[in-house]
Write a protein that holds these residues in place. Sequence first.
Motif, PDB file in Angstrom:
ATOM      1  N   ILE A 193      17.452  15.652 -41.207  1.00 33.53           N
ATOM      2  CA  ILE A 193      18.830  15.273 -41.540  1.00 33.53           C
ATOM      3  C   ILE A 193      19.324  14.176 -40.612  1.00 33.53           C
ATOM      4  O   ILE A 193      19.209  14.285 -39.385  1.00 33.53           O
ATOM      5  N   CYS A 194      19.904  13.116 -41.186  1.00 33.83           N
ATOM      6  CA  CYS A 194      20.611  12.101 -40.403  1.00 33.83           C
ATOM      7  C   CYS A 194      22.102  12.382 -40.470  1.00 33.83           C
ATOM      8  O   CYS A 194      22.642  12.638 -41.548  1.00 33.83           O
ATOM      9  N   THR A 195      22.775  12.315 -39.339  1.00 37.83           N
ATOM     10  CA  THR A 195      24.222  12.526 -39.328  1.00 37.83           C
ATOM     11  C   THR A 195      24.857  11.873 -38.109  1.00 37.83           C
ATOM     12  O   THR A 195      24.202  11.666 -37.085  1.00 37.83           O
ATOM     13  N   HIS A 196      26.146  11.545 -38.259  1.00 43.52           N
ATOM     14  CA  HIS A 196      26.958  11.098 -37.126  1.00 43.52           C
ATOM     15  C   HIS A 196      27.852  12.222 -36.615  1.00 43.52           C
ATOM     16  O   HIS A 196      28.572  12.034 -35.624  1.00 43.52           O
ATOM     17  N   GLU A 197      27.860  13.357 -37.302  1.00 46.32           N
ATOM     18  CA  GLU A 197      28.787  14.431 -36.973  1.00 46.32           C
ATOM     19  C   GLU A 197      28.124  15.442 -36.046  1.00 46.32           C
ATOM     20  O   GLU A 197      27.224  16.177 -36.442  1.00 46.32           O
TER      21      GLU A 197
END
Length: 243
Positions: A193-197
């Motif tokens: 998973i890619c995320t900024h959160e």
Amino acid sequence: MSLLSIRNVRKSFGTNLVLNDFSLDVEAGECVVLIGASGSGKSTLLRCVNLLETVDDGVIELDGTDITDPRIDTDRVRSGIGIVFQSYNLFPHLSVLDNVTLAPIRVHGVPKARARTQALEMLDRVGLADKASAKPDELSGGQQQRAAIARAMVNSPKLMLLDEVTSALDPELVGEVLDLLCELSSEGMTMLICTHEMSFARSVADKICFLDQGRLLEAGPPQQLLEHPAEPRTQEFLRRIRG
């Protein structure tokens, strides 16, 4: 043997080196979250794993098979990988059910009746059984994202790739998607998973990886990496994220 093994992968777009000698192992049943600044290579890595981009050098193995071999059957590889993007990518003129059955029927040759049965079971699984006949624009953002996840899962993939799947959602809708991913993780779905959160990463990850300029700079359990990062660049990134 890891389910997914990425070894010394390099990928450039023109003179822009996006992945620089990148290596990572993802074990079966593990949820690995990629964090890092925009342009650090997170989305490109997912696209390389799903063979939407061709690597310049290095090897990616899925369940022991070198999927970067140019002789590989890409459709067969992709049938074992589910991918979900932040923009949903649902066809607006098709019902939710038709969106979910499109690839199984047209790409993988699943008989229509069986594809519909499997799709309805998956929509029920993600809480959208009553929306099967609805068009995407009749759904909330969270419902559209759950429909996109159902579409990615309908072929029972070995690996799920999720690229910023909550970033386009209103804050009150993030929770329903996060709850679904946490549930999938608890059931043993292997996810990258890619995320900024960061709260999302902390909630769902078994391992968090910090990418910087196309390299894996640091990795560890959520508590360790988010609270006690070893690398100065990771520390700087987390300070900026936290404002």
